[in-house]
Design a protein around this motif. Structure first.
Motif, PDB file in Angstrom:
ATOM      1  N   ASP A 159     -15.771   1.125   2.946  1.00 43.45           N
ATOM      2  CA  ASP A 159     -16.449   0.556   1.778  1.00 43.45           C
ATOM      3  C   ASP A 159     -15.539   0.678   0.557  1.00 43.45           C
ATOM      4  N   PRO A 160     -15.091  -0.440  -0.009  1.00 44.37           N
ATOM      5  CA  PRO A 160     -14.200  -0.343  -1.179  1.00 44.37           C
ATOM      6  C   PRO A 160     -14.874   0.287  -2.388  1.00 44.37           C
TER       7      PRO A 160
ATOM      8  N   SER B  12     -13.984   3.973  -2.501  1.00 44.54           N
ATOM      9  CA  SER B  12     -12.571   4.333  -2.525  1.00 44.54           C
ATOM     10  C   SER B  12     -12.280   5.284  -3.681  1.00 44.54           C
TER      11      SER B  12
ATOM     12  N   ARG C  88     -12.558 -11.195   2.283  1.00 45.75           N
ATOM     13  CA  ARG C  88     -11.950  -9.966   2.805  1.00 45.75           C
ATOM     14  C   ARG C  88     -12.059  -9.912   4.330  1.00 45.75           C
TER      15      ARG C  88
ATOM     16  N   ASP D 210      -4.453  -3.797   0.410  1.00 47.35           N
ATOM     17  CA  ASP D 210      -5.873  -3.691   0.050  1.00 47.35           C
ATOM     18  C   ASP D 210      -6.607  -2.729   0.978  1.00 47.35           C
TER      19      ASP D 210
ATOM     20  N   ASP E 144      -8.442   0.864  -0.130  1.00 47.24           N
ATOM     21  CA  ASP E 144      -9.875   1.048   0.127  1.00 47.24           C
ATOM     22  C   ASP E 144     -10.192   2.362   0.831  1.00 47.24           C
TER      23      ASP E 144
ATOM     24  N   ASN F 138     -10.300   2.166   8.237  1.00 47.67           N
ATOM     25  CA  ASN F 138      -9.086   1.513   7.741  1.00 47.67           C
ATOM     26  C   ASN F 138      -7.828   2.255   8.152  1.00 47.67           C
TER      27      ASN F 138
END
Length: 659
Positions: free
Chosen positions: A233-234, A237, A254, A289, A293, A311
């Motif tokens: 979940d950005p 971050s 995204r 990106d 994140d 990620n």
């Protein structure tokens, strides 16, 4: 279960058809439903998962009073065409099909029509109108249920959502159009406002039909749910000091970009590498990106024990892929041939070497997240390692304009320089470890566990700890303690040959080939650092382990802009050779002072400046960047230079990590 619902999305309501049809119509309806479901399943192999519509053709003939189709044709036409069979998924308010002049049909329905309904030859079948009540139970469900089903399917197989969008207009509108900038409204409730489409699945209209409704941003809820099932979940971050504006997050884009980049890096064969190079910037942007994140690590984080976030696992696989290696080795640099004709024996002259510039600095930033993999038996690997040495030992890259460190003149990190330094030092470390040097075994941990050692504490919690005594300074960078590391250097004659070719008397005979050159690596060192309150009292800091005591020394300063997000941390300590599990008692000792501060980047990076004092004089100055930010297990990489900046003084790389 969600996939079963999707695959049966066009099945009609058989209970209603039995109440309103005769015996032959009963069989007719079920044949249509079975055929529509099988066609939806057959379309799961669409080669374009994000295409807005399915490009297909149907071979039909159109007599004046009906529709005929070849029995062997089972192709479903695009969902945006007004086909009769699309009304299987239409709302009850859909108008009945026309009897005359309708030139569109789903020939797959004709293929399964009972003989009693046919009025043509054995090779064509008449399609009777389809009852409007034969609609999907899924599409009659509340939008929340539809979103949950599609999100669950997308979490396991994103292309399945794209295939579902090709079934009918309603699903296509829900998947692709029920997002920011399309007709969605907020309706007032007792608990506030809720986002609702103009109709159940986004019907047309301006202003809405609900009383008091207003236009709203539904935040691409479906694509957000799919994103959160696959990626971090950005919004959580820790990379950025301020919370991100969620309205700026394009969830659909995204997901689509990351799915495409992932397939390229993991699935594309070598014959498609040139095609992948056309997406070079997209790959660099997407990988960075994903790294930004990552959630923040805790101070007690241990990559050997703690579970990797999504990620991190994906990035490790992507960065180790053959395609990424190919892009880094063959497409990251642009080479400009020198205009001067090379002279015999002057291949080391920097004015006659090719000029190489990085195409996209982001590939350097993501490349240094993993230790490099250079094979001395492969020519392209040797050449790339030679290039990194040239960057690191070229004194022109480190001058007053960037404070003799891996920075730009505006105080930001130069990731091309950091990547080159990390390549040189981690490659040297791996070479020494392969030679069974037990002292360097400590370097195995910061080079293991994929990208996890580069996950720092972030900036989400910048409050001074409540339990910290008032008379103590907050060590927000985890400076205090023991650090291990080393340095590397060229033979001085070779360094002169690289940087000062005019000094003929100091040049080594013959050419300097950095692709086969092996620089010297210094002893493994131990730094014992303590925080000091008053920077002017640096030299009077007593190291508990060695009782270092000197006169007050000048405060370490910088010419470059910095961030004031967190206060600088001044420290002092000692440096000795590390020859075992404990500090040796008879080895020479150096005094160290320095400061940790944040750079002007966004997000800010952690900058280390150290001055090493030996024999009563300032000898070396180190300018470094901690890859991964504060608390990163990978440590900091940088450049050592002469503290007094005397003419023709050499330079080289350093690397230290926290024990």
């Amino acid at each position: 279960m969600s996939e079963i619902v999707i695959n049966r999305i066009s099945e009609g309501d058989s209970s209603q058809s039995r109440a309103h049809a005769q015996a032959h119509a009963h069989a007719h309806a079920h044949a249509q439903a079975r055929n529509a479901s099988s066609n939806l399943t057959s379309r799961s192999s669409s080669p374009s998962p994000f295409a807005p519509s399915l490009s297909s053709s149907t071979s039909v003939s159109t007599p004046s009073r009906g529709i005929t189709a070849s029995m062997s044709d089972t192709t479903i036409a695009p969902a945006d065409q007004p086909l009769e069979n699309s009304r299987l998924m239409s709302s009850p308010s859909s108008s009945p099909p026309r009897g005359d002049g309708d030139e569109h049909s789903s020939s797959s329905l004709a293929h399964h029509m009972p003989p009693s309904a046919s009025t043509s030859t054995s090779t064509s079948t008449f399609l009777s109108p389809i009852a409007p009540q034969l609609q999907s139970p899924l599409l009659r469900s509340p939008s929340e249920i539809v979103q949950k089903v599609l999100a669950n399917v997308g979490g396991d197989d994103v292309p399945a959502v794209a295939r579902a969008a090709k079934v009918c207009r309603e699903l296509r509108s829900f998947i692709y159009e029920n997002i920011r900038g399309n007709p969605v409204f907020e309706q007032s409730t007792q608990d506030g406002f809720i986002a609702v489409p103009c109709s159940r699945f986004g019907a047309k209209g301006k202003g809405g039909s609900q009383k008091g409704a207003k236009k709203a941003n539904p935040d691409q809820a479906l694509w957000r749910d799919i994103h959160l099932q696959i990626y971090d979940d950005p919004r959580l971050s820790g990379t950025f000091p301020l919370l991100r504006d969620t309205s700026e997050i394009d969830w659909k884009r995204r997901v689509q970009d990351r799915q495409m980049v992932g397939r390229m890096l993991l699935d594309w064969d070598e014959d498609r590498y040139d095609e992948a190079a056309t997406h070079y910037d997209l790959i660099c942007d997407t990988l960075l990106d994903m790294y930004l994140d990552l959630p923040p690590a805790s101070p007690s984080f241990d990559p050997s024990v703690d579970e990797e976030p999504p990620n991190s696992k994906l990035l490790t696989a992507y960065l180790r892929s053959p395609l990424f290696r190919h892009l880094y080795l063959h497409h990251s640099l642009t080479e400009e041939k020198p205009h001067l004709r090379p002279l015999p024996g002057q291949t080391g002259n920097p004015n006659r070497r090719a000029k190489r510039t990085i195409n996209n600095p982001k590939i350097s930033q993501v490349h240094c997240l993993l230790p490099p993999e250079f094979d001395e038996d492969v020519q392209e690997d040797r050449e790339r390692r030679g290039y990194t040495r040239e960057v690191v030992y070229n004194a022109a890259n480190f001058a007053r304009r960037n404070d003799w460190g891996p920075f730009t003149d505006d105080g930001k990190v130069d990731w091309t320089l950091v990547d080159a330094i990390s390549c040189v030092m981690m490659s040297n470390g791996k070479d020494i470890i392969r030679e069974s040097d037990d002292h360097w075994r400590a370097a195995v941990h910061p080079m293991s566990y994929g990208v996890e050692p580069t996950r720092g504490w972030g900036y989400t919690d910048l409050q001074r700890p409540a339990d910290l005594p008032e008379d103590e300074l907050w060590d927000w960078a985890d400076v205090k303690g023991t650090w291990s590391g080393s340095y590397a250097f060229l033979d001085y004659a070779d360094w002169v040959s690289l940087n000062e070719p005019r000094l003929v008397l100091l040049r080594r005979a013959g050419s300097l080939d950095l692709s086969t050159y092996h620089e010297a690596v210094g002893d493994l060192m131990k730094l014992d650092l303590q925080i000091v309150k008053d920077p002017s009292e640096h030299g009077r800091c007593i190291c508990p382990r060695h009782n270092v005591l000197t006169d007050p020394l000048p405060v370490v300063t910088t010419y470059l802009p910095t961030s004031d997000l967190l206060p600088p941390i001044h420290f002092a300590g000692s440096s000795v050779q590390h020859q075992g599990p404990t500090f040796p008692t008879g080895t020479p000792m150096s005094a160290i002072r320095g400061v940790v501060r944040l750079t002007a980047d966004n997000p800010p990076q952690v900058r280390w400046t150290l001055v090493i004092r030996y024999g009563g004089e300032d000898r070396w100055r180190l300018e470094c960047v901690q890859v991964g930010g504060r608390g990163s297990k990978r440590g900091f990489f940088g450049i050592w230079t002469d503290a007094l900046k005397e003419e023709h003084s050499p330079n080289g790389p350093v690397w230290y990590w926290k024990d």
